[in-house]
Design a protein around this motif. Structure first.
Motif, PDB file in Angstrom:
ATOM      1  N   GLY A 185      41.683  33.603  51.912  1.00  0.00           N
ATOM      2  CA  GLY A 185      40.559  33.565  50.985  1.00  0.00           C
ATOM      3  C   GLY A 185      40.635  34.595  49.881  1.00  0.00           C
ATOM      4  N   ARG A 186      41.371  35.672  50.108  1.00  0.00           N
ATOM      5  CA  ARG A 186      41.500  36.685  49.046  1.00  0.00           C
ATOM      6  C   ARG A 186      42.339  36.192  47.888  1.00  0.00           C
ATOM      7  NH1 ARG A 186      43.259  41.250  53.279  1.00  0.00           N
ATOM      8  NH2 ARG A 186      44.564  39.437  53.791  1.00  0.00           N
ATOM      9  N   ASP A 187      43.072  35.071  48.064  1.00  0.00           N
ATOM     10  CA  ASP A 187      43.749  34.452  46.931  1.00  0.00           C
ATOM     11  C   ASP A 187      42.758  33.753  46.004  1.00  0.00           C
ATOM     12  OD1 ASP A 187      46.178  35.310  47.923  1.00  0.00           O
ATOM     13  OD2 ASP A 187      46.713  33.388  48.825  1.00  0.00           O
ATOM     14  N   LEU A 188      41.571  33.493  46.516  1.00  0.00           N
ATOM     15  CA  LEU A 188      40.514  32.881  45.707  1.00  0.00           C
ATOM     16  C   LEU A 188      39.606  33.929  45.073  1.00  0.00           C
ATOM     17  CD1 LEU A 188      39.488  30.063  48.223  1.00  0.00           C
ATOM     18  CD2 LEU A 188      41.143  29.915  46.351  1.00  0.00           C
ATOM     19  N   TYR A 189      39.329  34.997  45.821  1.00  0.00           N
ATOM     20  CA  TYR A 189      38.520  36.107  45.321  1.00  0.00           C
ATOM     21  C   TYR A 189      38.927  37.334  46.113  1.00  0.00           C
ATOM     22  CZ  TYR A 189      34.401  38.969  44.198  1.00  0.00           C
ATOM     23  OH  TYR A 189      33.564  39.979  43.781  1.00  0.00           O
ATOM     24  N   GLY A 190      39.610  38.271  45.417  1.00  0.00           N
ATOM     25  CA  GLY A 190      40.162  39.436  46.090  1.00  0.00           C
ATOM     26  C   GLY A 190      39.713  40.736  45.452  1.00  0.00           C
ATOM     27  N   GLU A 191      40.464  41.782  45.713  1.00  0.00           N
ATOM     28  CA  GLU A 191      40.055  43.119  45.273  1.00  0.00           C
ATOM     29  C   GLU A 191      39.957  43.226  43.762  1.00  0.00           C
ATOM     30  OE1 GLU A 191      42.461  46.145  46.974  1.00  0.00           O
ATOM     31  OE2 GLU A 191      41.999  45.610  49.056  1.00  0.00           O
ATOM     32  N   ALA A 192      40.939  42.688  43.043  1.00  0.00           N
ATOM     33  CA  ALA A 192      40.891  42.762  41.579  1.00  0.00           C
ATOM     34  C   ALA A 192      39.689  42.009  41.029  1.00  0.00           C
ATOM     35  CB  ALA A 192      42.186  42.205  40.981  1.00  0.00           C
ATOM     36  N   ASP A 193      39.346  40.875  41.661  1.00  0.00           N
ATOM     37  CA  ASP A 193      38.184  40.108  41.221  1.00  0.00           C
ATOM     38  C   ASP A 193      36.893  40.883  41.478  1.00  0.00           C
ATOM     39  OD1 ASP A 193      39.763  37.670  40.628  1.00  0.00           O
ATOM     40  OD2 ASP A 193      40.095  37.723  42.799  1.00  0.00           O
ATOM     41  N   PHE A 194      36.833  41.575  42.621  1.00  0.00           N
ATOM     42  CA  PHE A 194      35.644  42.362  42.933  1.00  0.00           C
ATOM     43  C   PHE A 194      35.466  43.484  41.924  1.00  0.00           C
ATOM     44  CE2 PHE A 194      33.484  45.879  45.053  1.00  0.00           C
ATOM     45  CZ  PHE A 194      32.307  45.251  45.480  1.00  0.00           C
ATOM     46  N   GLU A 195      36.564  44.109  41.520  1.00  0.00           N
ATOM     47  CA  GLU A 195      36.468  45.178  40.531  1.00  0.00           C
ATOM     48  C   GLU A 195      35.925  44.650  39.204  1.00  0.00           C
ATOM     49  OE1 GLU A 195      36.962  48.427  40.838  1.00  0.00           O
ATOM     50  OE2 GLU A 195      37.286  48.114  42.990  1.00  0.00           O
ATOM     51  N   GLU A 196      36.332  43.437  38.843  1.00  0.00           N
ATOM     52  CA  GLU A 196      35.913  42.846  37.572  1.00  0.00           C
ATOM     53  C   GLU A 196      34.524  42.223  37.663  1.00  0.00           C
ATOM     54  OE1 GLU A 196      37.306  39.141  34.693  1.00  0.00           O
ATOM     55  OE2 GLU A 196      38.745  40.081  36.051  1.00  0.00           O
ATOM     56  N   VAL A 206      36.845  34.957  51.706  1.00  0.00           N
ATOM     57  CA  VAL A 206      37.069  35.705  50.470  1.00  0.00           C
ATOM     58  C   VAL A 206      36.683  37.158  50.721  1.00  0.00           C
ATOM     59  CG1 VAL A 206      36.611  33.662  49.058  1.00  0.00           C
ATOM     60  CG2 VAL A 206      34.747  35.263  49.541  1.00  0.00           C
ATOM     61  N   LEU A 207      37.062  38.021  49.797  1.00  0.00           N
ATOM     62  CA  LEU A 207      36.771  39.440  49.964  1.00  0.00           C
ATOM     63  C   LEU A 207      35.267  39.693  50.005  1.00  0.00           C
ATOM     64  CD1 LEU A 207      38.353  42.303  49.867  1.00  0.00           C
ATOM     65  CD2 LEU A 207      37.258  42.465  47.612  1.00  0.00           C
ATOM     66  N   CYS A 208      34.851  40.503  50.944  1.00  0.00           N
ATOM     67  CA  CYS A 208      33.462  40.973  51.037  1.00  0.00           C
ATOM     68  C   CYS A 208      33.520  42.389  51.588  1.00  0.00           C
ATOM     69  CB  CYS A 208      32.636  40.065  51.939  1.00  0.00           C
ATOM     70  SG  CYS A 208      30.908  40.563  52.102  1.00  0.00           S
ATOM     71  N   PRO A 209      33.544  43.407  50.718  1.00  0.00           N
ATOM     72  CA  PRO A 209      33.833  44.770  51.162  1.00  0.00           C
ATOM     73  C   PRO A 209      32.976  45.272  52.318  1.00  0.00           C
ATOM     74  CG  PRO A 209      33.963  44.656  48.785  1.00  0.00           C
ATOM     75  CD  PRO A 209      33.451  43.325  49.245  1.00  0.00           C
ATOM     76  N   PRO A 220      26.970  40.364  43.468  1.00  0.00           N
ATOM     77  CA  PRO A 220      25.681  40.935  43.044  1.00  0.00           C
ATOM     78  C   PRO A 220      24.818  41.434  44.200  1.00  0.00           C
ATOM     79  CG  PRO A 220      26.125  38.901  41.860  1.00  0.00           C
ATOM     80  CD  PRO A 220      27.169  39.003  42.928  1.00  0.00           C
ATOM     81  N   ASP A 221      24.828  40.717  45.322  1.00  0.00           N
ATOM     82  CA  ASP A 221      24.006  41.129  46.459  1.00  0.00           C
ATOM     83  C   ASP A 221      24.842  41.694  47.600  1.00  0.00           C
ATOM     84  OD1 ASP A 221      25.236  38.887  47.470  1.00  0.00           O
ATOM     85  OD2 ASP A 221      23.400  37.722  47.777  1.00  0.00           O
ATOM     86  N   GLY A 222      26.115  41.963  47.324  1.00  0.00           N
ATOM     87  CA  GLY A 222      27.013  42.483  48.344  1.00  0.00           C
ATOM     88  C   GLY A 222      27.615  41.421  49.231  1.00  0.00           C
ATOM     89  N   LEU A 223      27.237  40.146  49.027  1.00  0.00           N
ATOM     90  CA  LEU A 223      27.683  39.084  49.933  1.00  0.00           C
ATOM     91  C   LEU A 223      28.146  37.826  49.213  1.00  0.00           C
ATOM     92  CD1 LEU A 223      27.910  38.260  52.938  1.00  0.00           C
ATOM     93  CD2 LEU A 223      25.528  37.483  52.824  1.00  0.00           C
ATOM     94  N   HIS A 224      27.432  37.424  48.139  1.00  0.00           N
ATOM     95  CA  HIS A 224      27.693  36.135  47.498  1.00  0.00           C
ATOM     96  C   HIS A 224      28.286  36.305  46.095  1.00  0.00           C
ATOM     97  CE1 HIS A 224      24.258  35.318  50.311  1.00  0.00           C
ATOM     98  NE2 HIS A 224      25.120  34.383  50.689  1.00  0.00           N
ATOM     99  N   PRO A 225      29.291  35.515  45.741  1.00  0.00           N
ATOM    100  CA  PRO A 225      29.827  35.545  44.374  1.00  0.00           C
ATOM    101  C   PRO A 225      28.805  35.022  43.368  1.00  0.00           C
ATOM    102  CG  PRO A 225      31.355  34.458  45.905  1.00  0.00           C
ATOM    103  CD  PRO A 225      30.050  34.611  46.622  1.00  0.00           C
ATOM    104  N   ASP A 226      28.912  35.499  42.129  1.00  0.00           N
ATOM    105  CA  ASP A 226      28.021  35.012  41.080  1.00  0.00           C
ATOM    106  C   ASP A 226      28.568  33.718  40.482  1.00  0.00           C
ATOM    107  OD1 ASP A 226      30.151  35.806  39.453  1.00  0.00           O
ATOM    108  OD2 ASP A 226      29.094  37.537  38.614  1.00  0.00           O
ATOM    109  N   ALA A 227      27.874  33.208  39.461  1.00  0.00           N
ATOM    110  CA  ALA A 227      28.240  31.913  38.886  1.00  0.00           C
ATOM    111  C   ALA A 227      29.653  31.927  38.308  1.00  0.00           C
ATOM    112  CB  ALA A 227      27.226  31.523  37.814  1.00  0.00           C
ATOM    113  N   ALA A 228      30.013  33.010  37.614  1.00  0.00           N
ATOM    114  CA  ALA A 228      31.359  33.077  37.041  1.00  0.00           C
ATOM    115  C   ALA A 228      32.419  33.107  38.135  1.00  0.00           C
ATOM    116  CB  ALA A 228      31.479  34.314  36.145  1.00  0.00           C
TER     117      ALA A 228
END
Length: 409
Positions: free
Chosen positions: A361-372, A293-296, A376-384
């Motif tokens: 993996g960016r189909d699961l979490y990509g740039e638009a998702d990161f913007e929204e 998934v995206l991790c800038p 939180p820690d630059g590496l792991h997705p949050d609960a939502a």
């Protein structure tokens, strides 16, 4: 899907006094799902997600801690009980200099639906010095998780163990008898990945993205998400080869970058070897390769990754990339390098393996998702974001036309 050591002795007695009318049920393998082995300890049963033979081939403390944290492991039984108590001995982790971590949660599901969430008091405490990696463990008491007020009808009950705390199972008590739940023809999905698959920053064990996707797909989950330890290890591939499964997925990439463990030449060979080994045991099973998934911070910057001590001094946990983008020319891995190579490898192999599939993996979490919803820690997705990733994986893998489409409930 649970294996035990040969000659595993019977369960020990409960350490908590019983009230009148309570029934103590021995904790045995037929009540546990999602573990590959159960170890008898002085307190009870310790679920493992890698069997002893695999653990013996690597003395890495991070892997040892990850595989013993029971992500995806749950108790499953049928009962008319209106109250359930589970005695456990968790090991809680404290990182010196980092914000405190919440206690691990136990999720109660009734007939497949979320019903309650609770934590266990007591337990051991392992303190980690993040500057040196040294640890110190202080022993603590057994605690009890209670779920009262259940309907008195016959029902399927699952207790999902904390995905982020090593948990020894000590005793199970109910106010009515329990019996194991048969699989009922549900297919088994075996998944391997990194800390994101393990469930880092998910709200609870039944809401990690693999747990959510399994629920939506109507399948039984065996989660080999191993925090910091998705390294294309040969012993992990052999475990997957030898584990019964109807559907298999591997999420490859982020740990290889932030661990800075190999270059592109070794990566390509390791991916082929990993897939070859899985195919030795599962030649016809649908096999899905998922890229990161995206991790800038690691999209175009190699590892190794490190704690951001400036953020820590301000009370925030964050990670940073320490590599030099120019080193990509020498074969250093980044997430974009890995995505391109995984796509190429799967396309090449799929000519002779039509049940091999690829998912970006960016189909699961990509740039638009990161913007929204930034990491939180630059590496792991949050609960939502775990929920979003789980829903999207279910749609793309189990939905119409997906590689796991025939597996639905």
């Amino acid at each position: 899907m649970t294996r035990q050591y040969d000659g595993l002795p019977g369960p020990g007695p409960s350490t908590t006094p019983q009230s009148a009318g309570w029934i103590t049920t021995p904790l045995t393998a037929d009540l546990v799902r999602g573990a590959l082995e159960l170890e008898r300890t002085e307190h009870g049963l310790l679920p493992h997600r890698l069997p002893a033979r695999a653990r013996a081939q690597c003395d890495d403390a991070l892997l040892a801690a990850a595989e013993a944290k029971p992500s995806g492991v749950r108790l499953a039984f049928r009962t008319r009980a209106t109250a359930v108590e589970l005695d456990t001995l968790p090991t809680k982790t404290v990182y010196q200099g980092a914000p405190p971590r919440p206690d691990g949660m136990y999720d109660l599901l009734v007939d497949g639906s979320f019903a309650a969430r609770a934590s266990a008091p007591g337990g051991n405490v392992m303190t980690v010095d993040i500057t040196t990696g040294s640890t110190e463990t202080r022993p603590g008491p057994v605690g009890t998780v209670r779920f009262p007020g259940l309907a008195g009808r016959m029902k399927n009950v699952e207790i999902w163990l904390p995905h982020n705390e090593t948990t020894q199972l000590v005793a199970l008590r109910t106010d009515a008898p329990v019996e194991p739940v048969p699989l009922g023809g549900r297919k088994v999905w075996l998944h391997h990945g990194s800390s994101i698959s393990h469930g880092s920053d998910a709200a609870g064990p039944s809401t990690t993205w693999p747990a959510l996707a399994a629920s939506l797909g109507g399948v039984e989950l065996v989660n080999l998400g191993l925090s910091g330890s998705a390294m294309l290890d040969a012993f992990t591939a052999r475990v997957m080869r030898d584990t019964p499964a109807d559907l298999i997925s591997v999420k490859i990439g982020i740990n290889l970058v932030n661990g800075d463990v190999m270059r592109l030449r070794a990566f390509t060979s390791a991916v082929h070897g990993f897939l070859d080994t899985i195919r030795d045991g599962h030649p016809e099973v649908p096999l899905l390769v998922v890229s990161p998934v995206l991790c800038p911070m690691h999209e175009d910057t190699p590892g190794p990754g490190a704690f951001d001590f400036t953020a820590l001094s301000a009370g925030r946990l964050r990670f940073r990339a320490t590599g030099d983008p120019a080193e990509r020319a020498a074969g250093k891995l980044t997430l974009n390098v890995i995505r391109d190579e995984l796509s190429r490898i799967v396309k090449q192999r799929a000519a002779d393996d039509p049940r091999l599939h690829h998912l970006d993996g960016r189909d699961l979490y990509g740039e638009a998702d990161f913007e929204e919803s930034p990491l939180p820690d630059g590496l792991h997705p949050d609960a939502a974001s775990h929920r979003r990733i789980g829903e999207r994986f279910a749609e793309r893998a189990f939905g119409t036309g997906g590689p796991f489409a025939a597996a639905g409930a």
